[in-house]
Design a protein around this motif. Structure first.
Motif, mmCIF file in Angstrom:
data_model
loop_
_atom_site.group_PDB
_atom_site.id
_atom_site.type_symbol
_atom_site.label_atom_id
_atom_site.label_comp_id
_atom_site.label_asym_id
_atom_site.label_seq_id
_atom_site.Cartn_x
_atom_site.Cartn_y
_atom_site.Cartn_z
ATOM 1 N N ILE A 130 0.866 -1.046 0.015
ATOM 2 C CA ILE A 130 0.084 -0.005 -0.028
ATOM 3 C C ILE A 130 1.141 1.262 0.092
ATOM 4 O O ILE A 130 2.027 1.437 0.445
ATOM 5 C CB ILE A 130 -1.157 -0.055 1.209
ATOM 6 N N GLU A 131 0.334 2.147 -0.862
ATOM 7 C CA GLU A 131 1.166 3.651 -0.567
ATOM 8 C C GLU A 131 0.252 4.609 -0.296
ATOM 9 O O GLU A 131 0.851 6.081 -0.374
ATOM 10 C CB GLU A 131 1.655 3.737 -2.147
ATOM 11 N N SER A 132 -0.812 4.576 0.515
ATOM 12 C CA SER A 132 -1.563 5.599 0.948
ATOM 13 C C SER A 132 -2.579 5.121 1.812
ATOM 14 O O SER A 132 -2.908 3.746 1.889
ATOM 15 C CB SER A 132 -2.280 6.651 -0.087
ATOM 16 N N LEU A 133 -2.797 5.868 2.728
ATOM 17 C CA LEU A 133 -4.146 5.581 3.916
ATOM 18 C C LEU A 133 -5.254 5.136 3.147
ATOM 19 O O LEU A 133 -6.089 4.176 3.334
ATOM 20 C CB LEU A 133 -4.178 6.303 4.873
ATOM 21 N N ALA A 134 -5.792 6.006 2.057
ATOM 22 C CA ALA A 134 -7.051 5.657 1.360
ATOM 23 C C ALA A 134 -6.873 4.498 0.722
ATOM 24 O O ALA A 134 -7.871 3.839 0.495
ATOM 25 C CB ALA A 134 -7.110 6.739 0.376
ATOM 26 N N GLU A 135 -5.675 3.944 0.153
ATOM 27 C CA GLU A 135 -5.518 2.586 -0.482
ATOM 28 C C GLU A 135 -5.900 1.532 0.517
ATOM 29 O O GLU A 135 -6.389 0.500 0.210
ATOM 30 C CB GLU A 135 -4.119 2.579 -1.156
ATOM 31 N N LEU A 136 -5.485 1.815 1.729
ATOM 32 C CA LEU A 136 -5.679 0.639 2.868
ATOM 33 C C LEU A 136 -7.062 0.702 2.871
ATOM 34 O O LEU A 136 -7.679 -0.405 2.991
ATOM 35 C CB LEU A 136 -4.976 1.125 4.072
ATOM 36 N N GLU A 137 -7.877 1.690 3.036
ATOM 37 C CA GLU A 137 -9.402 1.637 3.196
ATOM 38 C C GLU A 137 -10.153 1.207 2.197
ATOM 39 O O GLU A 137 -10.833 0.146 2.243
ATOM 40 C CB GLU A 137 -9.643 3.210 3.348
ATOM 41 N N GLU A 158 2.242 5.656 12.286
ATOM 42 C CA GLU A 158 1.543 5.444 13.553
ATOM 43 C C GLU A 158 0.095 5.363 13.054
ATOM 44 O O GLU A 158 -0.616 4.266 13.570
ATOM 45 C CB GLU A 158 1.832 6.420 14.601
ATOM 46 N N GLN A 159 -0.433 6.219 12.344
ATOM 47 C CA GLN A 159 -1.840 6.322 12.071
ATOM 48 C C GLN A 159 -2.106 4.954 11.126
ATOM 49 O O GLN A 159 -3.255 4.669 11.409
ATOM 50 C CB GLN A 159 -2.062 7.474 11.329
ATOM 51 N N VAL A 160 -1.247 4.722 10.443
ATOM 52 C CA VAL A 160 -1.632 3.437 9.503
ATOM 53 C C VAL A 160 -1.502 2.368 10.217
ATOM 54 O O VAL A 160 -2.555 1.352 10.050
ATOM 55 C CB VAL A 160 -0.602 3.644 8.196
ATOM 56 N N PHE A 161 -0.638 2.024 11.051
ATOM 57 C CA PHE A 161 -0.485 0.785 11.887
ATOM 58 C C PHE A 161 -1.917 0.852 12.891
ATOM 59 O O PHE A 161 -2.380 -0.354 12.983
ATOM 60 C CB PHE A 161 0.542 0.715 12.667
ATOM 61 N N GLU A 162 -2.150 1.735 13.548
ATOM 62 C CA GLU A 162 -3.459 1.776 14.241
ATOM 63 C C GLU A 162 -4.462 1.436 13.493
ATOM 64 O O GLU A 162 -5.527 0.811 13.966
ATOM 65 C CB GLU A 162 -3.576 3.218 14.918
ATOM 66 N N ARG A 163 -4.677 2.264 12.063
ATOM 67 C CA ARG A 163 -5.873 1.847 11.604
ATOM 68 C C ARG A 163 -5.958 0.330 11.004
ATOM 69 O O ARG A 163 -6.939 -0.390 11.052
ATOM 70 C CB ARG A 163 -5.866 2.822 10.386
ATOM 71 N N ILE A 191 -8.718 -1.218 0.133
ATOM 72 C CA ILE A 191 -8.364 -2.883 0.442
ATOM 73 C C ILE A 191 -9.174 -3.488 1.429
ATOM 74 O O ILE A 191 -9.655 -4.440 1.192
ATOM 75 C CB ILE A 191 -6.906 -3.045 0.565
ATOM 76 N N HIS A 192 -9.404 -2.799 2.448
ATOM 77 C CA HIS A 192 -9.929 -3.325 3.535
ATOM 78 C C HIS A 192 -11.780 -3.617 3.044
ATOM 79 O O HIS A 192 -12.260 -4.545 3.275
ATOM 80 C CB HIS A 192 -10.157 -2.739 4.902
ATOM 81 N N GLN A 193 -12.168 -2.533 2.532
ATOM 82 C CA GLN A 193 -13.557 -2.537 1.952
ATOM 83 C C GLN A 193 -13.749 -3.898 1.153
ATOM 84 O O GLN A 193 -14.771 -4.652 1.118
ATOM 85 C CB GLN A 193 -13.818 -1.176 1.285
ATOM 86 N N ILE A 194 -12.853 -3.969 0.220
ATOM 87 C CA ILE A 194 -13.165 -5.111 -0.809
ATOM 88 C C ILE A 194 -12.787 -6.345 -0.129
ATOM 89 O O ILE A 194 -13.527 -7.392 -0.334
ATOM 90 C CB ILE A 194 -11.978 -4.799 -1.998
ATOM 91 N N ALA A 195 -11.984 -6.482 0.904
ATOM 92 C CA ALA A 195 -11.499 -7.827 1.608
ATOM 93 C C ALA A 195 -12.730 -8.236 2.313
ATOM 94 O O ALA A 195 -13.141 -9.224 2.781
ATOM 95 C CB ALA A 195 -10.393 -7.520 2.408
ATOM 96 N N THR A 196 -13.539 -7.163 2.854
ATOM 97 C CA THR A 196 -14.754 -7.312 3.749
ATOM 98 C C THR A 196 -15.809 -7.971 2.826
ATOM 99 O O THR A 196 -16.478 -8.883 3.108
ATOM 100 C CB THR A 196 -15.186 -6.075 4.471
ATOM 101 N N GLU A 197 -15.857 -7.497 1.727
ATOM 102 C CA GLU A 197 -16.985 -8.099 0.958
ATOM 103 C C GLU A 197 -16.391 -9.550 0.418
ATOM 104 O O GLU A 197 -17.424 -10.390 0.224
ATOM 105 C CB GLU A 197 -16.941 -7.215 -0.492
ATOM 106 N N TYR A 198 -15.434 -9.830 0.095
ATOM 107 C CA TYR A 198 -14.804 -11.065 -0.317
ATOM 108 C C TYR A 198 -14.739 -11.992 0.938
ATOM 109 O O TYR A 198 -14.775 -13.261 0.672
ATOM 110 C CB TYR A 198 -13.338 -11.043 -0.779
ATOM 111 N N ASP A 199 -14.790 -11.431 2.230
ATOM 112 C CA ASP A 199 -14.923 -12.202 3.359
ATOM 113 C C ASP A 199 -13.431 -12.930 3.614
ATOM 114 O O ASP A 199 -13.479 -14.007 3.704
ATOM 115 C CB ASP A 199 -15.826 -13.273 3.621
ATOM 116 N N ARG A 200 -12.289 -12.260 3.026
ATOM 117 C CA ARG A 200 -11.016 -12.815 2.926
ATOM 118 C C ARG A 200 -10.035 -11.786 3.346
ATOM 119 O O ARG A 200 -9.977 -10.661 3.193
ATOM 120 C CB ARG A 200 -10.772 -13.263 1.583
#
Length: 431
Positions: free
Chosen positions: A115-122, A170-175, A124-133
């Protein structure tokens, strides 16, 4: 000017394939990569940066020789898979990965997405949640410290679209810790490319290892991988000297042993494309005409910027010439008779200059111009559609045999995937 042996199989290729073409010596490439791998610490995995050269045959050979792969697009993902790379051998990087790209990478279950931004992390997590993976990610870090960088093309340590600033980690790891479908497995630091100073490289590696150790101690994650980047420089110009790679790898081995105490579960990644491939490739074109304009001598060749932008002077500093070899076609070169010459391509732009005011033996129409150190960032870096010239062939010599690993393009290729909205006479190819 370097000198190719008259026994080099390139001479045979000149009789078989029309110019322009890229020529790769697979035996030289194999020996180089195997020598490099023998220098690596046992915990280091070599990753091939596919952007340096996206020919499937070369990518496939690199996998056979033990490389994993780093990609940055869906096209590269498809090619990597077609070349035989397994999902667990693929890392996806790049600052602008679209939702479609992320979904495809997850569906293919590749090993890691950097990942190269906090927005990209968000996203990825949204898609992973949909995939349940659960998805494994690495965090590309843009360091804040002064001890990073030192390259001719700096990728970190200053404001860049690449990576997440160290001060924001720190913000990225906490999120990430709040995201049940995200597993942080490592970090990547890529300071820059074309680094010619061994001590600069080692300073960058030490910085990355120190940062990884600090992050491992501070956050509840297990850093399975520490991606040290690469950036090993290649000497293109007369004033440049090769890296002492044996020294660099010896010192890196000591650094890894030192930091393994703090990173007991980590393995390490070195990325490379240019260093692996550059010396094994040659771009071959042919002199078409010679002329004099206002006292300056020009040789006009059948290849140029559209095939090998890296050899031209566009955006490059310093503006020096690549190493070159001239192979005469119908005459014997007189080394005593030289001429200050500029070698230019067929394009209608002054940017299409391959060599500027270089002293060479007198070149005649039909002679072959061989641009050395062209195995990396040749065709992949070039504006191949500009003016609609056909793409060059690619030829690989390996274990006594030449292979045509990319066919030469055709004029009608320019029409591919285009649609005319005005009815017109059907275009037919000229025999």
């Amino acid at each position: 000017m370097s000198h190719l042996s008259e026994h080099d199989p390139l001479h045979e290729a000149l009789q078989q394939y029309p110019t322009p073409f890229y020529y790769y010596n697979g035996d030289q490439l194999a020996a180089h990569i195997q020598s490099f791998q023998q220098m690596l610490h046992p915990k280091v995995q070599l990753h091939y940066a596919l952007k340096a050269n996206n020919n499937i045959a070369i990518a496939g050979l690199l996998r056979e020789w033990g490389c994993h792969i780093e990609i940055a697009s869906l096209g590269e993902l498809r090619l990597a898979e077609a070349a035989g790379y397994l999902p667990e051998e693929i890392i996806y990087t790049g600052p602008g990965k679209s939702e479609k790209e992320l979904r495809t990478a997850m569906a293919h279950q590749i090993y890691c997405i950097n990942i190269e931004s906090l927005a990209e992390l968000e996203t990825i997590h949204q898609i992973a949640t949909e995939y349940d993976r659960k998805v494994q990610i690495g965090i590309r870090v843009n360091p804040d410290g002064a001890g990073i960088g030192g390259s001719s093309i700096q990728m970190a340590g200053v404001a860049r679209p690449f990576g997440i600033d160290e001060s924001q980690l720190e913000q990225v790891f906490e999120r990430a810790a709040e995201m049940p479908y995200i597993q942080v497995i490592g970090i990547q630091v890529y300071a820059g490319t074309q680094i010619m100073d061994a001590e600069v490289l080692l300073s960058n590696f030490r910085y990355t290892l120190s940062l990884a150790a600090q992050l491992q101690a501070r956050y509840p994650v297990q850093l399975d991988i520490v991606n040290l980047g690469g950036g090993f420089g290649v000497p293109y110009f007369s004033h440049e000297h090769p890296l002492d790679m044996e020294y660099v790898m010896q010192q890196l081995t000591s650094l890894i042993d030192e930091y393994s105490v703090h990173l007991p579960h980590s393995s390490f990644i070195i990325e490379s494309g240019r260093y692996l491939l550059a010396a094994a490739g040659i771009y071959v074109c042919q002199a078409q005409y010679t002329k004099v304009s206002k006292g300056e001598h020009f040789v006009i060749v059948d290849g140029g910027m559209h095939h090998h932008a890296g050899a031209t002077f566009r955006g490059r500093r310093p503006r020096n010439n690549y190493p070159i070899e001239i192979i005469p076609r119908h005459h014997i070169i007189d080394a005593e008779q030289t001429q200050i010459t500029s070698i230019v391509g067929p394009l209608c732009t002054p940017d299409d200059c391959l060599f500027k005011n270089v002293e060479l033996p007198v070149i005649h129409a039909g002679d072959y111009i061989c641009i050395l150190q062209s195995g990396a960032y040749g065709l992949t870096y070039s504006p191949i559609q500009f003016l609609g010239h056909a793409t060059p062939a690619e030829v690989l010599y390996y274990k006594g045999k030449s292979y045509l690993i990319r066919e030469q393009g055709a004029p009608e290729d320019l029409l591919l995937r285009q649609q005319n909205i005005i009815p017109s006479t059907e275009w037919t190819a000229v025999p």
